[in-house]
Design a protein around this motif. Structure first.
Motif, short mmCIF file in Angstrom:
data_model
loop_
_atom_site.label_atom_id
_atom_site.label_comp_id
_atom_site.label_asym_id
_atom_site.label_seq_id
_atom_site.Cartn_x
_atom_site.Cartn_y
_atom_site.Cartn_z
N PHE A 1 -16.78 11.60 21.94
CA PHE A 1 -16.59 10.58 20.91
C PHE A 1 -15.28 10.88 20.16
O PHE A 1 -15.15 11.94 19.55
N ASN A 2 -14.35 9.96 20.21
CA ASN A 2 -13.07 10.11 19.51
C ASN A 2 -13.02 9.17 18.31
O ASN A 2 -13.20 7.95 18.46
N TYR A 3 -12.80 9.75 17.14
CA TYR A 3 -12.74 8.97 15.90
C TYR A 3 -11.32 8.99 15.34
O TYR A 3 -10.61 9.99 15.44
N ARG A 4 -10.93 7.88 14.75
CA ARG A 4 -9.62 7.76 14.14
C ARG A 4 -9.83 7.45 12.65
O ARG A 4 -10.34 6.40 12.29
N GLY A 5 -9.46 8.39 11.81
CA GLY A 5 -9.66 8.23 10.38
C GLY A 5 -8.48 7.55 9.70
O GLY A 5 -7.50 7.15 10.34
N ARG A 6 -8.58 7.45 8.40
CA ARG A 6 -7.50 6.87 7.60
C ARG A 6 -7.51 7.54 6.24
O ARG A 6 -8.49 7.47 5.51
N GLU A 7 -6.42 8.24 5.94
CA GLU A 7 -6.31 8.94 4.67
C GLU A 7 -5.12 8.43 3.88
O GLU A 7 -4.07 8.11 4.45
N VAL A 8 -5.31 8.36 2.56
CA VAL A 8 -4.25 7.90 1.66
C VAL A 8 -3.53 9.11 1.09
O VAL A 8 -4.15 10.09 0.70
N GLY A 9 -2.22 9.05 1.07
CA GLY A 9 -1.45 10.15 0.49
C GLY A 9 -0.04 9.72 0.16
O GLY A 9 0.42 8.65 0.54
N TRP A 10 0.63 10.57 -0.60
CA TRP A 10 2.01 10.27 -0.99
C TRP A 10 2.96 10.68 0.13
O TRP A 10 2.83 11.74 0.73
N LYS A 11 3.91 9.81 0.42
CA LYS A 11 4.99 10.09 1.35
C LYS A 11 6.32 9.87 0.64
O LYS A 11 6.35 9.42 -0.51
N SER A 12 7.39 10.19 1.32
CA SER A 12 8.71 10.06 0.71
C SER A 12 9.68 9.39 1.67
O SER A 12 9.69 9.70 2.88
N TRP A 13 10.44 8.48 1.13
CA TRP A 13 11.49 7.80 1.90
C TRP A 13 12.80 7.93 1.14
O TRP A 13 12.98 7.34 0.08
N HIS A 14 13.70 8.76 1.67
CA HIS A 14 14.97 9.05 1.00
C HIS A 14 14.76 9.45 -0.46
O HIS A 14 15.47 9.03 -1.37
N GLY A 15 13.76 10.28 -0.66
CA GLY A 15 13.48 10.78 -2.00
C GLY A 15 12.66 9.85 -2.86
O GLY A 15 12.29 10.21 -3.98
N ILE A 16 12.34 8.67 -2.35
CA ILE A 16 11.54 7.71 -3.13
C ILE A 16 10.08 7.83 -2.69
O ILE A 16 9.77 7.64 -1.52
N PRO A 17 9.18 8.19 -3.62
CA PRO A 17 7.77 8.35 -3.25
C PRO A 17 7.10 7.00 -3.01
O PRO A 17 7.42 6.00 -3.64
N TYR A 18 6.17 6.99 -2.06
CA TYR A 18 5.37 5.80 -1.82
C TYR A 18 4.02 6.21 -1.24
O TYR A 18 3.86 7.32 -0.75
N PRO B 1 -5.77 10.81 10.85
CA PRO B 1 -6.28 12.02 11.51
C PRO B 1 -7.37 11.68 12.51
O PRO B 1 -8.12 10.73 12.33
N GLU B 2 -7.44 12.47 13.58
CA GLU B 2 -8.45 12.23 14.62
C GLU B 2 -9.46 13.37 14.65
O GLU B 2 -9.13 14.53 14.40
N THR B 3 -10.70 13.01 14.93
CA THR B 3 -11.80 13.96 15.04
C THR B 3 -12.57 13.68 16.33
O THR B 3 -12.67 12.53 16.75
N THR B 4 -13.09 14.73 16.93
CA THR B 4 -13.79 14.61 18.22
C THR B 4 -15.17 15.24 18.15
O THR B 4 -15.34 16.31 17.56
N LYS B 5 -16.14 14.57 18.74
CA LYS B 5 -17.47 15.15 18.97
C LYS B 5 -17.70 15.17 20.48
O LYS B 5 -17.32 14.23 21.19
N VAL B 6 -18.32 16.24 20.96
CA VAL B 6 -18.58 16.38 22.40
C VAL B 6 -20.05 16.70 22.62
O VAL B 6 -20.62 17.57 21.94
#
Length: 317
Positions: free
Chosen positions: A254-271, A277-282
């Motif tokens: 079983f392959n799961y695809r998650g979704r996490e919110v976080g801060w990123k940066s583009w040319h020093g501008i935060p957004y 992230p992916e998680t697996t069960k076997v």
């Protein structure tokens, strides 16, 4: 002029903050992905059989049941279809279900120093197959006739959604138990854990192929039949050489695809950005070993048939 610049700067900051807050809210709202749940899809089932083998495993809220006809039917000089039925329920995880993959191998029972003959078994197809729209009804039947009596099965499946495909690339290659367990390690992502084959299993396995089940319309088929064919000549030789059965190993991934919110940066501008992230069960199965546990109540031995009939039809969308 200074006041205008100051007002413009404040407006720009306000716009950025509004965009960040809005983006954060949108990302947060979108991060609550409900797991894909497989609906009940068997609308007709008919079986005449003196014996079935089955195994079932639970992993947290994930339940997998594997049911197989035993023995393996064959006809000298012919290719005879057999099947393994996989059913899934309560499929949950730390994100959206990306796909389910079923990897299959076969080996010989009680013969640890002999490689199983190549092409003795083959993965021929799946039921259902292709895309399921919720309108298609897949009908499949197996009938085996013996010198005395017959054995028959019939299923009608109406999956609400999903897509099923299979690949036999690499089929026939020999694997050891250590290879299969190491393969599990390579599949694990995130917080998943492997489900190794038992320590007392030895010998070599021939790879059959992989079945891939993908969500469509937010659902997957609950029931998938793997159709395997037997090589009659090789099966007959196996029976003549002694009381040797067949083992089938299956990894259900079983392959799961998650979704996490976080801060990123583009040319020093935060957004606000989203990571996936992916998680697996076997879950692993060893079919045909007649383990004295719940289910798995028969060996997979070659058994000759006089005649057989296999039909697959679908109607609707």
């Amino acid at each position: 002029m200074m006041r205008m610049k100051k007002a413009t700067s404040m407006l720009a900051v306000l716009v950025i903050l509004t965009a960040l807050i809005g983006g954060f809210y949108a990302a947060y709202a979108g991060s609550s992905i409900r797991p894909t749940i497989a609906p009940f899809d068997v609308i007709r089932e008919y079986e005449i059989s003196p014996a079935f083998g089955w195994e079932e495993k639970y992993l947290n809220d994930t339940h997998v049941q594997a049911i197989y006809d035993c023995p393996l039917e064959y006809a000298p000089g012919k290719s005879v279809p057999n099947f393994i039925l996989f059913s899934f329920s309560h499929v949950e995880g730390p994100g959206a279900l990306k796909d389910i993959r079923i990897y299959l191998w076969y080996s010989l029972l009680n013969v640890s120093d002999q490689a199983p003959p190549s092409r003795m078994l083959a993965l021929e197809g799946t039921v259902p197959y292709g895309k399921a729209t919720g309108e298609k009804v897949f009908e499949v039947s197996f009938t085996y006739r013996f010198k005395r009596g017959l054995r028959g099965y019939e299923y009608a499946l109406n999956p609400a959604g999903g897509a099923v495909e299979f690949s036999t690339s690499g089929a026939g290659r020999l694997w050891t138990v250590e290879d299969i367990n190491s393969f599990q390690d390579s599949l694990i992502k995130g917080s998943g854990t492997p489900d190794y084959l038992p320590d007392n299993v030895t010998g070599k396995f021939r790879y059959l192929g992989v079945i891939t089940i993908r969500p469509q319309n937010g659902t997957i088929p609950q029931t998938v039949l793997a159709v395997l064919s037997t090589n009659g000549t090789l099966m007959e030789d196996l029976q003549k050489n002694g009381d040797t059965g067949v083992l089938i190993a299956a990894l259900v991934v079983f392959n799961y695809r998650g979704r996490e919110v976080g801060w990123k940066s583009w040319h020093g501008i935060p957004y606000v950005g989203i990571r996936h992230p992916e998680t697996t069960k076997v879950i692993s199965f060893l079919l045909g070993d007649n383990a004295e546990t719940i289910g798995d109540d028969c060996f997979l031995y070659p058994f000759p048939v006089v005649d057989f009939d296999y039909r697959l039809n679908f109607s609707g969308g």
